[in-house]
Motif scaffolding. Structure first.
Motif, short mmCIF file in Angstrom:
data_model
loop_
_atom_site.label_atom_id
_atom_site.label_comp_id
_atom_site.label_asym_id
_atom_site.label_seq_id
_atom_site.Cartn_x
_atom_site.Cartn_y
_atom_site.Cartn_z
N ASN A 52 4.40 -0.18 0.22
CA ASN A 52 4.05 -0.05 1.64
C ASN A 52 2.81 0.83 1.79
O ASN A 52 2.38 1.11 2.89
CB ASN A 52 5.23 0.52 2.43
N LEU A 53 2.22 1.26 0.67
CA LEU A 53 1.00 2.06 0.69
C LEU A 53 -0.22 1.16 0.79
O LEU A 53 -0.24 0.07 0.23
CB LEU A 53 0.88 2.88 -0.60
N GLU A 54 -1.22 1.64 1.48
CA GLU A 54 -2.52 0.99 1.51
C GLU A 54 -3.45 1.76 0.59
O GLU A 54 -3.29 2.96 0.41
CB GLU A 54 -3.10 1.00 2.93
N PHE A 55 -4.43 1.11 0.01
CA PHE A 55 -5.45 1.77 -0.79
C PHE A 55 -6.76 1.69 -0.01
O PHE A 55 -7.15 0.61 0.45
CB PHE A 55 -5.62 1.09 -2.14
N SER A 56 -7.43 2.84 0.15
CA SER A 56 -8.71 2.84 0.83
C SER A 56 -9.73 2.08 -0.02
O SER A 56 -9.50 1.83 -1.21
CB SER A 56 -9.20 4.28 1.05
N LYS A 57 -10.84 1.74 0.59
CA LYS A 57 -11.88 1.02 -0.13
C LYS A 57 -12.35 1.85 -1.33
O LYS A 57 -12.56 1.33 -2.42
CB LYS A 57 -13.05 0.72 0.82
N ASN A 105 -2.95 10.22 1.74
CA ASN A 105 -2.78 10.67 3.12
C ASN A 105 -1.41 10.15 3.55
O ASN A 105 -1.23 8.95 3.79
CB ASN A 105 -3.89 10.12 4.02
N VAL A 106 -0.44 11.06 3.62
CA VAL A 106 0.95 10.68 3.89
C VAL A 106 1.10 10.10 5.28
O VAL A 106 1.82 9.11 5.49
CB VAL A 106 1.90 11.88 3.68
N LYS A 107 0.42 10.68 6.25
CA LYS A 107 0.53 10.24 7.65
C LYS A 107 0.15 8.77 7.80
O LYS A 107 0.82 8.01 8.50
CB LYS A 107 -0.37 11.12 8.52
N ASN A 108 -0.92 8.35 7.11
CA ASN A 108 -1.40 6.98 7.22
C ASN A 108 -0.90 6.08 6.09
O ASN A 108 -1.27 4.90 6.04
CB ASN A 108 -2.93 6.95 7.21
N ASN A 109 -0.09 6.62 5.16
CA ASN A 109 0.35 5.87 3.98
C ASN A 109 -0.82 5.23 3.25
O ASN A 109 -0.79 4.04 2.91
CB ASN A 109 1.38 4.80 4.36
N THR A 110 -1.86 6.03 2.99
CA THR A 110 -3.07 5.52 2.38
C THR A 110 -3.44 6.35 1.17
O THR A 110 -3.52 7.58 1.25
CB THR A 110 -4.24 5.54 3.38
#
Length: 134
Positions: A52-57, A105-110
């Motif tokens: 459910n995590l996103e990876f930043s660019k 970034n826990v808040k944004n799951n990123t």
């Protein structure tokens, strides 16, 4: 020999469109045209499917550049680390999974960035508020 006549036969003539392997093509819903899918896009899809995590660019670029293993077991452990960090009230922890470091970034799951074991020595991590070792 006439230069115009000679040039006509020395330049190859190519017609049509180049073929893209089926694994690298994707049809758009609106136009029905085929567009090429990059490795980065495939990696993002696999990450979304396993987490459910996103990876930043930036993080995706680092995974590709540093050849970091993002297996299902490693993603499961990373998710566990994020859950633990959230329970402790951390906002941007450094999560160590085996020999790979992730800043999340826990808040944004990123996932903001990743660092492989080869690049850990001599590295300074700033703007983190805790560390989770999994």
């Amino acid at each position: 020999m006439d230069p115009l006549f000679y040039n006509r036969f020395s330049v190859p003539v190519v017609t049509g469109t180049p073929q893209v392997p089926a694994s690298q093509e994707k049809k758009t819903q609106a136009t029905g045209q085929i567009e090429e899918v990059s490795f980065r896009d495939i990696l993002q899809q696999q990450i979304r499917a396993n987490s459910n995590l996103e990876f930043s660019k930036h993080a995706v670029n680092r995974v590709v550049q540093r050849n970091i293993d993002i297996s299902e077991s490693k993603m499961a452990r990373l998710n566990e680390g994020v859950r633990m960090a959230e329970e402790k009230g951390l906002n941007e922890p450094l999560i160590l999974v085996d020999s790979t470091a992730f800043i999340v970034n826990v808040k944004n799951n990123t996932v903001i960035t990743t660092v492989s074991s080869n690049d850990l020595k001599g590295n300074i991590f700033t703007n983190i508020d805790g560390t989770v070792i999994i």
